[in-house]
Design an enzyme around this catalytic site. Structure first.
Site, short mmCIF file in Angstrom:
data_model
loop_
_atom_site.label_atom_id
_atom_site.label_comp_id
_atom_site.label_asym_id
_atom_site.label_seq_id
_atom_site.Cartn_x
_atom_site.Cartn_y
_atom_site.Cartn_z
N ASP A 21 0.88 -1.17 0.00
CA ASP A 21 0.00 0.00 0.00
C ASP A 21 0.91 1.21 0.00
OD1 ASP A 21 -2.91 0.70 0.04
OD2 ASP A 21 -2.17 2.05 1.60
N SER A 22 0.66 2.12 -0.92
CA SER A 22 1.61 3.21 -1.11
C SER A 22 0.87 4.48 -1.50
CB SER A 22 2.61 2.80 -2.21
OG SER A 22 1.93 2.22 -3.30
P1 ITT Z 1 -3.75 -2.19 -5.28
O1 ITT Z 1 -4.39 -1.72 -4.01
O2 ITT Z 1 -4.59 -3.13 -6.07
O3 ITT Z 1 -2.34 -2.66 -5.09
P2 ITT Z 1 -3.85 0.63 -5.97
O4 ITT Z 1 -3.44 1.44 -7.16
O5 ITT Z 1 -5.25 0.84 -5.46
O6 ITT Z 1 -3.60 -0.92 -6.29
P3 ITT Z 1 -2.78 1.78 -3.56
O7 ITT Z 1 -4.08 1.81 -2.87
O8 ITT Z 1 -1.56 1.35 -2.80
O9 ITT Z 1 -2.81 0.84 -4.83
O10 ITT Z 1 -2.56 3.22 -4.20
C1 ITT Z 1 -1.30 3.66 -4.52
C2 ITT Z 1 -1.42 4.84 -5.47
O11 ITT Z 1 -0.33 5.71 -5.20
C3 ITT Z 1 -1.25 4.35 -6.90
O12 ITT Z 1 -2.50 4.12 -7.53
C4 ITT Z 1 -0.49 5.51 -7.54
O13 ITT Z 1 -1.40 6.50 -7.96
C5 ITT Z 1 0.33 6.05 -6.38
N1 ITT Z 1 1.68 5.45 -6.36
C6 ITT Z 1 2.16 4.50 -5.51
N2 ITT Z 1 3.41 4.18 -5.80
C7 ITT Z 1 3.75 4.94 -6.87
C8 ITT Z 1 4.91 5.06 -7.64
O14 ITT Z 1 5.97 4.31 -7.43
N3 ITT Z 1 4.90 5.93 -8.63
C9 ITT Z 1 3.83 6.70 -8.91
N4 ITT Z 1 2.67 6.64 -8.24
C10 ITT Z 1 2.63 5.75 -7.22
#
Ligand code: ITT
Length: 199
Positions: free
Chosen positions: A78-79
């Site tokens: 989660d990021s």
């Molecule tokens: P999952 O939960 O299915 O893994 P998600 O896209 O919903 O997919 P998150 O809830 O963790 O994942 O949201 C992280 C968002 O933060 C992601 O959609 C990107 O918009 C942003 N993000 C995270 N890491 C990133 C990176 O390395 N580079 C650019 N944007 C990033």
């Protein structure tokens, strides 16, 4: 699947990569390659609601629930991007900040406007769950940077084109994958967790 190591046959355990985000999947897959785990993608129909209040809680929730549903080991990330001048928004709501990457970037740039305070950080929490859904290891990685005014570069995904790392004079979207791995929140979180995945 079996692999051989020093003449012994080792049974490779399945590890479900619990993400629906293709950009994250590409990076996670690359970081987990070469370990004694057989990587499998989470089936699309399994969607976990992110009800946690922190990155760590949401990573644990995703890993644990996917592991339990499938009865397999699972890893989740989660990021998100925390912008200081926006009270750390979008933070855990980074994926929900707009319908697609360009809308999310446009909204962030609009909300930040011409504010000269551009400081931001990417955070990534990773969790691994066993087939019963218990979290067996966790890690977090942080990368400090700044939000630039105009997107630059076309590698990567998400907010990469507006996240600038002064130390390298590049945005994430201008970095080759190996450099992003070395510098990024996700690269650091995986570097900390991979030694714990070697069995
Ligand atoms: P999952 O939960 O299915 O893994 P998600 O896209 O919903 O997919 P998150 O809830 O963790 O994942 O949201 C992280 C968002 O933060 C992601 O959609 C990107 O918009 C942003 N993000 C995270 N890491 C990133 C990176 O390395 N580079 C650019 N944007 C990033």
């Amino acid at each position: 699947m079996v692999s051989s190591f020093n003449g012994y046959k080792l049974f490779m355990k399945n590890l479900i990569v619990a993400t629906s985000n293709p950009g994250k999947l590409k990076e996670m897959g690359a970081y987990l390659t070469g370990l004694d785990w057989q990587l499998q993608l989470k089936p699309e129909e399994i969607e976990i609601e992110e009800t946690g209040a922190t990155f760590a809680q949401n990573a644990a929730l995703k890993a644990s629930q996917v592991a339990k549903i499938l009865g397999q080991w699972s890893i989740a990330d989660d990021s998100g991007l925390c912008v200081t001048a926006l009270d750390n928004a979008p933070g855990i709501y980074s994926a929900r900040y707009g319908k697609n990457d360009s809308e999310r970037i446009a909204r962030l740039l609009r909300e930040l406007g011409d504010n000269s305070q551009r400081q931001a950080r990417f955070i990534c929490a990773v969790a691994v769950a066993n087939p019963s859904g218990e979290i067996v290891c966790e890690s977090t990685g942080i990368c400090e940077g700044e939000i630039i005014f105009t997107p630059q570069g076309d590698s990567g995904f998400g907010y990469d084109p507006i996240f600038y790392v002064p130390e390298y004079n590049l945005t994430f979207a201008q970095m080759p994958p190996d450099l992003k791995r070395q510098v990024s929140h996700r690269g650091k979180a995986f570097a900390a967790i991979i030694p714990k995945l070697i069995h």
